[in-house]
Design a protein around this motif. Structure first.
Motif, PDB file in Angstrom:
ATOM      1  N   TRP A 164     -11.378  10.816  -3.229  1.00  0.00           N
ATOM      2  CA  TRP A 164     -10.125  10.630  -2.496  1.00  0.00           C
ATOM      3  C   TRP A 164      -8.936  10.926  -3.398  1.00  0.00           C
ATOM      4  CZ3 TRP A 164      -9.864   6.027   1.438  1.00  0.00           C
ATOM      5  CH2 TRP A 164     -10.918   6.160   2.360  1.00  0.00           C
ATOM      6  N   SER A 165      -7.894  11.499  -2.808  1.00  0.00           N
ATOM      7  CA  SER A 165      -6.629  11.678  -3.508  1.00  0.00           C
ATOM      8  C   SER A 165      -5.671  10.570  -3.074  1.00  0.00           C
ATOM      9  CB  SER A 165      -6.027  13.048  -3.198  1.00  0.00           C
ATOM     10  OG  SER A 165      -5.779  13.181  -1.805  1.00  0.00           O
ATOM     11  N   GLU A 166      -4.648  10.330  -3.866  1.00  0.00           N
ATOM     12  CA  GLU A 166      -3.695   9.262  -3.575  1.00  0.00           C
ATOM     13  C   GLU A 166      -2.609   9.746  -2.620  1.00  0.00           C
ATOM     14  OE1 GLU A 166      -3.128   6.232  -2.958  1.00  0.00           O
ATOM     15  OE2 GLU A 166      -3.447   5.521  -5.008  1.00  0.00           O
ATOM     16  N   ASN A 167      -2.158   8.866  -1.739  1.00  0.00           N
ATOM     17  CA  ASN A 167      -0.976   9.163  -0.933  1.00  0.00           C
ATOM     18  C   ASN A 167      -0.139   7.901  -0.771  1.00  0.00           C
ATOM     19  OD1 ASN A 167      -1.873   7.764   1.581  1.00  0.00           O
ATOM     20  ND2 ASN A 167      -3.360   9.441   1.720  1.00  0.00           N
ATOM     21  N   TYR A 168       1.128   8.114  -0.510  1.00  0.00           N
ATOM     22  CA  TYR A 168       2.089   7.014  -0.460  1.00  0.00           C
ATOM     23  C   TYR A 168       2.887   7.067   0.832  1.00  0.00           C
ATOM     24  CZ  TYR A 168       1.154   6.992  -5.502  1.00  0.00           C
ATOM     25  OH  TYR A 168       0.553   6.960  -6.731  1.00  0.00           O
ATOM     26  N   GLY A 169       3.643   6.002   1.094  1.00  0.00           N
ATOM     27  CA  GLY A 169       4.532   5.970   2.235  1.00  0.00           C
ATOM     28  C   GLY A 169       5.783   6.782   1.964  1.00  0.00           C
ATOM     29  N   ASP A 170       6.553   6.996   3.018  1.00  0.00           N
ATOM     30  CA  ASP A 170       7.794   7.756   2.894  1.00  0.00           C
ATOM     31  C   ASP A 170       8.825   6.929   2.128  1.00  0.00           C
ATOM     32  OD1 ASP A 170      10.030   9.286   3.145  1.00  0.00           O
ATOM     33  OD2 ASP A 170       9.921   9.521   5.322  1.00  0.00           O
ATOM     34  N   PRO A 171       9.307   7.426   0.977  1.00  0.00           N
ATOM     35  CA  PRO A 171      10.291   6.658   0.201  1.00  0.00           C
ATOM     36  C   PRO A 171      11.566   6.360   0.976  1.00  0.00           C
ATOM     37  CG  PRO A 171       9.394   8.472  -1.085  1.00  0.00           C
ATOM     38  CD  PRO A 171       8.942   8.683   0.327  1.00  0.00           C
ATOM     39  N   SER A 172      11.907   7.223   1.940  1.00  0.00           N
ATOM     40  CA  SER A 172      13.136   7.008   2.710  1.00  0.00           C
ATOM     41  C   SER A 172      13.036   5.784   3.606  1.00  0.00           C
ATOM     42  CB  SER A 172      13.441   8.240   3.573  1.00  0.00           C
ATOM     43  OG  SER A 172      12.408   8.460   4.525  1.00  0.00           O
ATOM     44  N   ASP A 173      11.801   5.370   3.909  1.00  0.00           N
ATOM     45  CA  ASP A 173      11.599   4.185   4.749  1.00  0.00           C
ATOM     46  C   ASP A 173      11.416   2.926   3.921  1.00  0.00           C
ATOM     47  OD1 ASP A 173      11.729   5.740   7.002  1.00  0.00           O
ATOM     48  OD2 ASP A 173       9.565   6.086   7.071  1.00  0.00           O
ATOM     49  N   GLU A 228      -7.044   3.185   7.421  1.00  0.00           N
ATOM     50  CA  GLU A 228      -6.491   4.015   8.479  1.00  0.00           C
ATOM     51  C   GLU A 228      -5.180   4.667   8.047  1.00  0.00           C
ATOM     52  OE1 GLU A 228      -6.241   1.744  12.042  1.00  0.00           O
ATOM     53  OE2 GLU A 228      -8.418   1.546  12.255  1.00  0.00           O
ATOM     54  N   SER A 229      -4.372   3.941   7.263  1.00  0.00           N
ATOM     55  CA  SER A 229      -3.124   4.516   6.755  1.00  0.00           C
ATOM     56  C   SER A 229      -3.413   5.703   5.846  1.00  0.00           C
ATOM     57  CB  SER A 229      -2.323   3.456   5.985  1.00  0.00           C
ATOM     58  OG  SER A 229      -1.926   2.410   6.834  1.00  0.00           O
ATOM     59  N   TRP A 230      -4.409   5.532   4.967  1.00  0.00           N
ATOM     60  CA  TRP A 230      -4.790   6.636   4.094  1.00  0.00           C
ATOM     61  C   TRP A 230      -5.265   7.826   4.907  1.00  0.00           C
ATOM     62  CZ3 TRP A 230      -9.076   9.633   3.393  1.00  0.00           C
ATOM     63  CH2 TRP A 230      -9.087  10.460   2.259  1.00  0.00           C
ATOM     64  N   LEU A 231      -6.088   7.575   5.916  1.00  0.00           N
ATOM     65  CA  LEU A 231      -6.639   8.655   6.731  1.00  0.00           C
ATOM     66  C   LEU A 231      -5.542   9.461   7.413  1.00  0.00           C
ATOM     67  CD1 LEU A 231      -8.903  10.183   8.218  1.00  0.00           C
ATOM     68  CD2 LEU A 231      -8.879   8.337   9.923  1.00  0.00           C
ATOM     69  N   VAL A 232      -4.620   8.781   8.074  1.00  0.00           N
ATOM     70  CA  VAL A 232      -3.565   9.472   8.812  1.00  0.00           C
ATOM     71  C   VAL A 232      -2.696  10.293   7.863  1.00  0.00           C
ATOM     72  CG1 VAL A 232      -1.512   9.156  10.239  1.00  0.00           C
ATOM     73  CG2 VAL A 232      -3.541   7.769  10.665  1.00  0.00           C
ATOM     74  N   ALA A 233      -2.295   9.679   6.740  1.00  0.00           N
ATOM     75  CA  ALA A 233      -1.433  10.381   5.792  1.00  0.00           C
ATOM     76  C   ALA A 233      -2.147  11.585   5.179  1.00  0.00           C
ATOM     77  CB  ALA A 233      -0.980   9.420   4.698  1.00  0.00           C
ATOM     78  N   ALA A 235      -5.042   0.689  -2.714  1.00  0.00           N
ATOM     79  CA  ALA A 235      -5.236  -0.443  -1.803  1.00  0.00           C
ATOM     80  C   ALA A 235      -6.684  -0.513  -1.326  1.00  0.00           C
ATOM     81  CB  ALA A 235      -4.288  -0.331  -0.608  1.00  0.00           C
ATOM     82  N   CYS A 236      -7.291   0.638  -1.053  1.00  0.00           N
ATOM     83  CA  CYS A 236      -8.688   0.666  -0.612  1.00  0.00           C
ATOM     84  C   CYS A 236      -9.623   0.212  -1.732  1.00  0.00           C
ATOM     85  CB  CYS A 236      -9.059   2.075  -0.145  1.00  0.00           C
ATOM     86  SG  CYS A 236      -8.185   2.626   1.344  1.00  0.00           S
ATOM     87  N   ILE A 237      -9.315   0.617  -2.958  1.00  0.00           N
ATOM     88  CA  ILE A 237     -10.109   0.177  -4.102  1.00  0.00           C
ATOM     89  C   ILE A 237      -9.943  -1.323  -4.310  1.00  0.00           C
ATOM     90  CG2 ILE A 237     -10.356   0.350  -6.611  1.00  0.00           C
ATOM     91  CD1 ILE A 237      -9.607   3.308  -6.351  1.00  0.00           C
ATOM     92  N   THR A 238      -8.716  -1.819  -4.101  1.00  0.00           N
ATOM     93  CA  THR A 238      -8.463  -3.259  -4.213  1.00  0.00           C
ATOM     94  C   THR A 238      -9.278  -4.029  -3.188  1.00  0.00           C
ATOM     95  OG1 THR A 238      -6.212  -2.846  -4.999  1.00  0.00           O
ATOM     96  CG2 THR A 238      -6.681  -5.041  -4.134  1.00  0.00           C
ATOM     97  N   TYR A 239      -9.430  -3.459  -1.987  1.00  0.00           N
ATOM     98  CA  TYR A 239     -10.285  -4.078  -0.970  1.00  0.00           C
ATOM     99  C   TYR A 239     -11.705  -4.248  -1.497  1.00  0.00           C
ATOM    100  CZ  TYR A 239     -13.680  -4.088   2.829  1.00  0.00           C
ATOM    101  OH  TYR A 239     -14.766  -4.377   3.619  1.00  0.00           O
ATOM    102  N   CYS A 240     -12.242  -3.187  -2.080  1.00  0.00           N
ATOM    103  CA  CYS A 240     -13.615  -3.242  -2.588  1.00  0.00           C
ATOM    104  C   CYS A 240     -13.765  -4.304  -3.670  1.00  0.00           C
ATOM    105  CB  CYS A 240     -14.014  -1.876  -3.144  1.00  0.00           C
ATOM    106  SG  CYS A 240     -14.039  -0.539  -1.933  1.00  0.00           S
ATOM    107  N   ALA A 278       0.830  -1.204   0.000  1.00  0.00           N
ATOM    108  CA  ALA A 278       0.000   0.000   0.000  1.00  0.00           C
ATOM    109  C   ALA A 278       0.865   1.254   0.000  1.00  0.00           C
ATOM    110  CB  ALA A 278      -0.925  -0.001   1.217  1.00  0.00           C
ATOM    111  N   ASP A 279       1.966   1.232   0.762  1.00  0.00           N
ATOM    112  CA  ASP A 279       2.867   2.385   0.799  1.00  0.00           C
ATOM    113  C   ASP A 279       3.481   2.654  -0.567  1.00  0.00           C
ATOM    114  OD1 ASP A 279       2.346   2.723   3.454  1.00  0.00           O
ATOM    115  OD2 ASP A 279       4.210   1.823   4.175  1.00  0.00           O
ATOM    116  N   LYS A 280       3.834   1.592  -1.281  1.00  0.00           N
ATOM    117  CA  LYS A 280       4.506   1.744  -2.570  1.00  0.00           C
ATOM    118  C   LYS A 280       3.531   2.009  -3.711  1.00  0.00           C
ATOM    119  CE  LYS A 280       8.550  -1.084  -1.444  1.00  0.00           C
ATOM    120  NZ  LYS A 280       9.345  -2.294  -1.799  1.00  0.00           N
ATOM    121  N   GLN A 281       2.417   1.298  -3.724  1.00  0.00           N
ATOM    122  CA  GLN A 281       1.467   1.403  -4.834  1.00  0.00           C
ATOM    123  C   GLN A 281       0.396   2.456  -4.601  1.00  0.00           C
ATOM    124  OE1 GLN A 281       2.158  -0.281  -7.578  1.00  0.00           O
ATOM    125  NE2 GLN A 281       3.907  -1.201  -6.512  1.00  0.00           N
ATOM    126  N   GLY A 282       0.225   2.875  -3.355  1.00  0.00           N
ATOM    127  CA  GLY A 282      -0.767   3.893  -3.037  1.00  0.00           C
ATOM    128  C   GLY A 282      -1.873   3.364  -2.152  1.00  0.00           C
TER     129      GLY A 282
END
Length: 248
Positions: free
Chosen positions: A219-228, A146-151, A104-109, A96-100
Motif C-alpha cells: 500500500w502507498s500512503e494517502n492523506y486528506g485534503d489540507p484545505s479542509d 474505506e477512506s484509504w480505498l476511496v482516496a 491508521a490501518c497499520i495502527t488498527y492491526c 487519519a487524514d493528517k497522519q496518513g
C-alpha cells in the motif's frame, strides 16, 4: 450457541451481499488489469482484517466468564470497549487524514493484536486495557480502510463507477463468507481441537499480522485534503455536540 448466532448472521449477510452483487452483475463493465490487481489486493486485506474481528466475537464473553468474572464485571469491560470506540471515533477520521490512512490501518492491526494478547491474562486491569485497545481498533476498522480505498482509487485515476465493484466484493467476502468461516473456525479451535477460548484470539492476531504485512509491503500512503484541515480540538467539540444532541 453464540457461534451458531454468528454463523446464522454471517449466512444472512452473505445472502444479502450476494443479491446485491447479482444486481450489479447484469451491468458489468470492462475494467483494466491494473484495477483488478488493486481491487484484489484491497479485498484480500479487508478480508484478513474482518477475519481478525469476526474470530473474536463468539468467545469474548465466554472467555471472561471462564476467568471467573461475574456479569457486572463483564458488563463494565464491554462498556469500556464501546466507550473507547465512541470517543476515539470522533477524532479518528481527522487523525487519519493528517497522519496518513495507511498508518491508521497499520495502527488498527497493532491495536487489535495487542488487544488479543491481553486475553491471555486473567487480570481484570489487563483485560480492561485490551477492551480499550479493541474499541480504538473498531473505530479504525470502519473508517480508515474505506477512506484509504476511496482516496487511492481516485489518485490512481480509476473510473469512479468501478469503486462500487470493490466495495461489493469486500462486503460479500468480509462481512459474509468470512463471518461464516470465522465462526466455524473459532469453534473448531476452541471446542473440537480443545485449544480453549483463547485460541480464536491467537488466530485473529495471526490473520491481522499477515494483513499488516501486506499493507506495509503493497500500500502507498494517502492523506486528506489540507484545505479542509481544521483544528483537532474544534473538530472534537463539534463531534461532542453531535453525540450530545443525538442522545437527547
Amino acid at each position: 450457541m453464540e457461534v451458531f448466532y454468528y454463523v446464522v448472521f454471517g449466512a444472512l449477510a452473505a445472502i444479502v451481499a450476494g443479491l446485491e452483487l447479482g444486481k450489479s452483475g447484469k451491468d458489468r463493465v470492462a475494467t483494466t488489469s491494473a484495477f483488478n490487481s488493486f481491487k484484489n489486493n484491497y479485498v484480500l486485506v479487508y478480508s484478513l482484517m474482518m477475519s481478525g474481528d469476526w474470530l473474536q466475537g463468539p468467545y469474548v464473553y465466554y472467555l471472561y466468564s471462564q476467568y471467573g468474572f461475574d456479569k457486572g464485571d463483564i458488563g463494565r469491560l464491554f462498556i469500556a470497549g464501546f466507550g473507547s470506540s465512541m470517543l476515539f471515533g470522533t477524532i479518528v477520521g481527522s487523525l487519519a487524514d493528517k497522519q496518513g490512512r495507511k498508518r491508521a490501518c497499520i495502527t488498527y492491526c497493532i491495536s487489535y493484536i495487542l488487544s488479543c494478547i491481553t486475553k491471555h491474562s486473567p487480570e481484570y486491569r489487563v483485560l480492561m486495557i485490551g477492551r480499550i485497545l479493541g474499541g480504538i481498533a473498531t473505530s479504525l476498522l470502519f473508517s480508515a480502510f474505506e477512506s484509504w480505498l476511496v482516496a487511492e482509487h481516485n489518485k490512481r485515476g480509476f473510473d469512479p463507477q468501478w469503486l462500487s465493484i470493490t466495495f461489493s466484493k469486500a462486503i460479500f467476502l468480509g462481512n459474509g463468507l468470512i463471518a461464516i468461516v470465522s465462526g466455524l473456525f473459532a469453534n473448531l479451535l476452541a471446542e473440537n481441537l480443545g485449544f480453549g477460548p483463547v485460541a480464536p484470539f491467537d488466530a485473529a492476531a495471526c490473520f491481522l499480522a499477515i494483513g499488516m504485512a501486506v499493507i506495509m509491503s503493497s500500500w502507498s500512503e494517502n492523506y486528506g485534503d489540507p484545505s479542509d484541515s481544521k483544528d483537532l480540538m474544534a473538530q472534537f467539540k463539534v463531534a461532542a455536540k453531535a453525540i450530545a444532541s443525538g442522545m437527547l
